[in-house]
Motif scaffolding. Structure first.
Motif: not given
Length: 625
Positions: A505-519
């Motif tokens: 709820g502050e400075d930490s987030y769930k790893t987002p779900s989805g399909e991502y292109s590696i940068a």
């Protein structure tokens, strides 16, 4: 001439009749018995002694004088149409006779004039179709007959909807009898020569259903379906769970042995893989299916039923043990070279679900390959420096996600506009553009909703090239699979435990779900200290896939890298013990040290920017679910 002949016959009949005794004469009268009195309706002329029967019309009246029935007889047998009436004069029934036998269609009526039934006859036997209606025609039954016996299908309808169908032979139920409700089958019975052999009952709950199978009156099996997919099969004997059953969880089926209502044993059945294996990682690989201890209260038992017998060895929170099977209350594990049982209350089952991972990959492949135009496959471009105050957009979306490193997109659901965060580097398919408003419409893999966002949130470059390499993150099981495509087939090249992001709820987030292109990949990542004391955090072999989200190895204080080599090994070893347990990171995905290095090198480098940023040599992705 014919007229004269008929008169002649009538006169002869009259003369013969006149010679009869009073008793014989009385028997020749056609009578009706209304209100307890005999009433002569019409006199017919007969030859009683010669056993020749009467000829003529036979009419019976009600006391009020109205006709009750009307039939014609020829040589003592009904011939032609017979009609019956209600006392109010309305038709009650009508039928045809040939030589005293019903022939053709018989129709009966309700008092209000509605048809009550229609029946076809041949030689006085029901033959063909019969329809019987209820009052108001709300329901009706259609039955097929062959020479007086029910044969074939009998169907019952209510308000035009089929509610029952039954198969007959010689008027005995033979074959299937099925009952329906709201168009769904709720019961099916099997008969032979009128005897009930077996039946099944179906119960519905939203998209799920339960089917109970009976032999005679004994329950033998229950099947449970979830959206038409069988998820459980339970055997019964004498109405108690007994025998071999099955359960289908996720991608894997289980065999379950029941005894007197309890689960005696539960084991996984092998399922054909939808991928090939070609392991390229040379390091140690973890167990593919394991039991995670979730409490220090867990005690390994020698037997699942003699629970007082314990192993001397202890188990602790966060430890992982090889899964061997399970009962209703216990997991069977390999513990210090011995077989032990751990209560499910203080443990959970984890696994590497490679089939599901590959299914996610194939879904994304299909999304890309079936797009109308390759140029319409793009990704979201919303990278913001993680230290920026603009990084978190605050309010959670309708999926419960916080807007860290994400574009805002809008969609309509149940005529209500809602918003959703679409995270940086997420694959999308452009479906439309509004140049005037500066927006684009798009879809996501596996999602039919149409979203809208600002045009500048999307890359100009297309990402429609075939995917060659993939890292699939399973957040529920806290593990990952690594795949590459060879000759059109996905191959598993490695796998490992991980830790994914935790939302505080502050400075930490769930790893987002989805399909991502590696940068890109980088040799290391620095997480700057908030105290500006030089005690920055370092993690090696970073692979950026969404915003500030990286796949990397166990982080440690930067000064430990140069000052405390021995302590550093201990810190990394302790960190790796926590992999595969629960989400602990701020967003990134942690890997074991040697496995992180493997991924970094496996992706390769098509080019290196600024001497540091390695662009993967092939189109590579991360899928997180």
């Amino acid at each position: 001439m014919k007229k004269k002949l008929f008169l002649f016959i009538v006169m002869l009949n009259f003369i013969s009749c006149a010679r009869m005794s009073p008793e014989e004469r009385y028997q020749s009268l056609i009578v009706s018995k209304e209100s307890g009195k005999l009433k002569v309706v019409e006199e017919h002329l007969v030859y009683k002694r010669s056993k020749k029967n009467y000829v003529g019309r036979y009419v019976v009246n009600y006391d009020n004088g109205k006709v009750k029935s009307n039939a014609y007889y020829l040589e003592g047998k009904k011939e032609g149409k017979e009609e019956e009436f209600y006392e109010n004069g309305k038709m009650k029934s009508e039928r045809d006779f040939i030589n005293g036998e019903k022939e053709g269609e018989e129709i009966t009526y309700f008092l209000n004039g509605d048809i009550k039934s229609k029946t076809n006859y041949t030689a006085n036997n029901k033959n063909g179709k019969e329809i019987i209606f209820s009052k108001g025609k709300e329901s009706y039954i259609i039955t097929n007959y062959l020479l007086g016996k029910k044969k074939g299908s009998e169907k019952e309808y209510k308000k035009g909807v089929l509610i029952r169908e039954t198969e007959f032979i010689n008027s005995l139920k033979n074959g299937k009898e099925i009952f329906y409700k709201n168009g769904n089958k709720i019961e099916k019975r099997n008969y032979k020569s009128g005897k009930l052999l077996s039946y099944e009952k179906v119960e519905y709950l939203n998209d799920n259903k339960k089917i109970s199978y009976f032999k005679g009156n004994q329950l033998v099996t229950i099947e449970i379906y979830e959206k038409s997919r069988l998820i459980k099969k339970i055997p019964y004997k004498y109405n108690i769970k007994n025998g071999k059953g099955y359960e289908f969880k996720g991608s894997y089926p289980y065999e379950i042995i029941y005894s007197n209502g309890d689960i005696l044993e539960k084991k996984e059945l092998l399922k054909e893989a939808n991928y090939n294996e070609n392991i390229k990682f040379s390091g140690a690989l973890p167990e593919r299916k394991y039991v995670l201890i979730t409490s220090n209260k867990a005690i390994p038992k020698k037997d699942a039923y003699k629970t007082s017998e314990r192993l001397k060895e202890k188990v602790f929170w966060g430890e992982k043990y090889t899964y061997l099977g399970e009962t209703k209350k216990f997991y069977k594990i390999s513990c210090y070279g011995k077989t032990a049982y751990i209560t499910k209350k203080y443990s959970i089952l984890r696994r590497f679900d490679f089939n599901k991972m590959v299914s996610k990959l194939k879904e994304l492949n299909k999304f890309i390959e079936t797009s109308p135009k390759k140029s319409d496959i793009r990704i979201i471009n919303h990278y913001i420096n993680p230290t920026s105050k603009k990084n978190d957009q605050g309010e959670r979306d309708s999926y419960g996600s916080r807007g860290e490193q994400a574009a805002i997109a809008y969609y309509i659901e149940n005529k209500v506009e809602k918003f959703r965060y679409i995270h940086d580097r997420q694959y999308i398919l452009i479906t439309g553009k509004d140049e005037e408003k500066g927006t684009i419409s798009f879809k996501l893999p596996g999602d039919n909703k149409v979203y809208k966002t600002l045009k500048n949130e999307v890359t100009k470059k297309n990402y429609g090239d075939p995917i060659k390499k993939a890292i699939i993150i399973d957040k529920k099981n806290q593990n990952q699979g690594v795949f590459e495509k060879v000759d059109g087939i996905w191959e598993l090249v490695s796998y490992s435990y991980i830790n994914s992001g935790r939302d505080n709820g502050e400075d930490s987030y769930k790893t987002p779900s989805g399909e991502y292109s590696i940068a890109y990949g980088v040799p290391f990542i620095l997480f700057l200290s908030k105290e500006d004391d030089g005690n920055d955090i370092k993690a090696n072999f970073g692979i950026r896939f969404s915003g500030g989200g990286y796949i990397h190895t166990i982080p440690y204080a930067k000064k430990q890298d140069s000052e405390l080599k021995v302590e550093l090994k201990t810190i990394i070893a302790e960190g790796e013990k926590k992999l595969g347990i629960y989400p602990t990171t701020h967003k990134c995905v942690r890997n074991p040290q040697d496995h992180g290095k493997f991924l970094y090198e496996w992706l390769g480098a098509k080019k290196i920017r600024n001497g540091r940023y390695r662009i993967p040599e092939e189109n590579s992705i991360v899928i997180s679910y």
